[in-house]
Enzyme design. Structure first.
Site, mmCIF file in Angstrom:
data_model
loop_
_atom_site.group_PDB
_atom_site.id
_atom_site.type_symbol
_atom_site.label_atom_id
_atom_site.label_comp_id
_atom_site.label_asym_id
_atom_site.label_seq_id
_atom_site.Cartn_x
_atom_site.Cartn_y
_atom_site.Cartn_z
ATOM 1 N N TRP A 124 11.807 -3.545 0.567
ATOM 2 C CA TRP A 124 10.543 -3.263 0.722
ATOM 3 C C TRP A 124 9.852 -3.083 -0.662
ATOM 4 O O TRP A 124 8.986 -3.724 -0.979
ATOM 5 C CB TRP A 124 10.080 -2.036 1.607
ATOM 6 C CG TRP A 124 10.155 -2.273 2.996
ATOM 7 C CD1 TRP A 124 10.867 -3.233 3.741
ATOM 8 C CD2 TRP A 124 9.293 -1.599 3.961
ATOM 9 N NE1 TRP A 124 10.425 -3.137 5.010
ATOM 10 C CE2 TRP A 124 9.507 -2.249 5.247
ATOM 11 C CE3 TRP A 124 8.378 -0.695 3.954
ATOM 12 C CZ2 TRP A 124 8.799 -1.858 6.423
ATOM 13 C CZ3 TRP A 124 7.480 -0.273 5.017
ATOM 14 C CH2 TRP A 124 7.922 -0.769 6.302
ATOM 15 N N LYS A 148 7.359 2.686 9.995
ATOM 16 C CA LYS A 148 8.172 2.399 10.940
ATOM 17 C C LYS A 148 8.405 3.443 11.976
ATOM 18 O O LYS A 148 8.498 4.572 11.725
ATOM 19 C CB LYS A 148 9.654 2.250 10.518
ATOM 20 C CG LYS A 148 10.696 1.526 11.509
ATOM 21 C CD LYS A 148 12.032 2.143 11.338
ATOM 22 C CE LYS A 148 12.719 1.701 10.209
ATOM 23 N NZ LYS A 148 13.492 0.517 10.263
ATOM 24 N N ASP A 150 9.581 3.083 5.706
ATOM 25 C CA ASP A 150 10.586 2.570 6.617
ATOM 26 C C ASP A 150 11.866 3.418 7.009
ATOM 27 O O ASP A 150 12.981 3.162 7.231
ATOM 28 C CB ASP A 150 11.224 1.202 5.854
ATOM 29 C CG ASP A 150 11.902 0.383 6.813
ATOM 30 O OD1 ASP A 150 11.499 0.454 7.976
ATOM 31 O OD2 ASP A 150 12.733 -0.439 6.177
ATOM 32 N N ASP A 153 14.341 14.096 -0.952
ATOM 33 C CA ASP A 153 14.305 13.947 0.338
ATOM 34 C C ASP A 153 12.769 14.240 0.575
ATOM 35 O O ASP A 153 12.018 15.122 0.022
ATOM 36 C CB ASP A 153 14.929 15.381 0.975
ATOM 37 C CG ASP A 153 14.856 15.354 2.322
ATOM 38 O OD1 ASP A 153 14.032 15.279 2.896
ATOM 39 O OD2 ASP A 153 16.211 15.369 2.872
ATOM 40 N N ASP A 195 13.796 8.014 -2.088
ATOM 41 C CA ASP A 195 14.975 7.946 -0.928
ATOM 42 C C ASP A 195 15.892 9.191 -1.402
ATOM 43 O O ASP A 195 16.113 9.533 -2.670
ATOM 44 C CB ASP A 195 15.825 6.585 -0.994
ATOM 45 C CG ASP A 195 16.337 6.409 0.584
ATOM 46 O OD1 ASP A 195 16.147 5.525 1.138
ATOM 47 O OD2 ASP A 195 17.260 7.385 0.955
ATOM 48 N N GLY A 230 16.107 -1.202 -1.018
ATOM 49 C CA GLY A 230 15.145 -1.542 -1.948
ATOM 50 C C GLY A 230 14.427 -2.872 -1.601
ATOM 51 O O GLY A 230 13.749 -3.297 -2.319
#
Ligand SMILES: C[S@@+](CC[C@H](N)C(=O)[O-])C[C@H]1O[C@@H](n2cnc3c(N)ncnc32)[C@H](O)[C@@H]1O
Length: 198
Positions: free
Chosen positions: A52, A151, A111, A88, A70, A50
């Site tokens: 970010w 990312k 990320d 997901d 997440d 958590g």
């Protein structure tokens, strides 16, 4: 082995109450590209634990909302402007669920990363699928003038991903924050303004 600077960001995060050292990467990305603004609706993919989400929640203020997604458990936040969704990102109904419930998204950040196996080509390939999924979601849920930060693990699929990002966004930039370990292959892609949007 950890370097001095890894230790520096780890300690800094602990001291500042951030859940992960990754918070500093988002802070740097935002300093560079200035995409997090008051009152926005932000979707954070691969949000656990958590770090970010905490940064985004602060930047957008009380009137904004962060949807933290997440497949792993996320500890509830004390911030009132965060909603946690245990899901997901490959769930086919995700985009519809988000836009039907909350409307279009101002900023999509990701990320996402797999559990590292140590086999680089495998990790790179799985992470590239996560990036491609994030780009696909961007097309479905972002406002035309929205922003995207994601990312990437650099490797054989990176050029294809950049090409796809350039087909998706008018502006595409790559950036390696100082808080990202030098030896890590990770780099961040920033995109803004969906192509084909008005
Ligand atoms: C590096 S961590 C994210 C750290 C986070 N940004 C922070 O600041 O605390 C990567 C996350 O991606 C998540 N992830 C990987 N694959 C996913 C998927 N298919 N759906 C949802 N989350 C996923 C993992 O569970 C993990 O929590």
């Amino acid at each position: 082995m950890n370097t001095l600077s890894d230790d520096f960001y780890y300690k800094k995060a602990k001291y500042s109450g951030f859940r992960s050292r990754a918070s500093y990467k988002l802070l740097e990305l935002n300093d560079k590209f200035k995409f997090l603004k008051r009152n926005q609706f932000v979707v954070d993919l691969g949000a656990a634990p958590g770090g970010w989400t905490q940064v985004a929640a602060k930047k957008i203020g009380k009137e904004g909302t962060v949807l933290a997604i997440d497949k792993a458990y996320i500890e509830p936040f004390k911030e009132n402007n965060v909603i946690i969704l245990h899901a997901d990102i490959f769930n086919a109904k995700l985009a519809t669920e988000i836009t039907k419930t909350y409307g279009l998204v101002d900023v999509l950040i990701s990320d996402c990363a797999p559990n590292i196996s140590g086999q680089y080509s495998k990790d790179h390939s799985i992470q590239s699928m996560l990036v491609q999924r994030a780009l696909e979601l961007a097309k479905d849920i972002l406002r035309n003038d929205g922003s995207f930060a994601c990312k990437l693990f650099q490797g054989s699929e990176t050029q294809d991903i950049i090409k796809e990002a350039k087909e998706t966004f008018v502006v595409v930039k790559l950036y390696k924050p100082k808080a990202s370990r030098k030896r890590s292959s990770e780099i961040y892609l920033f995109g803004s303004q969906l192509k084909g949007g008005e």
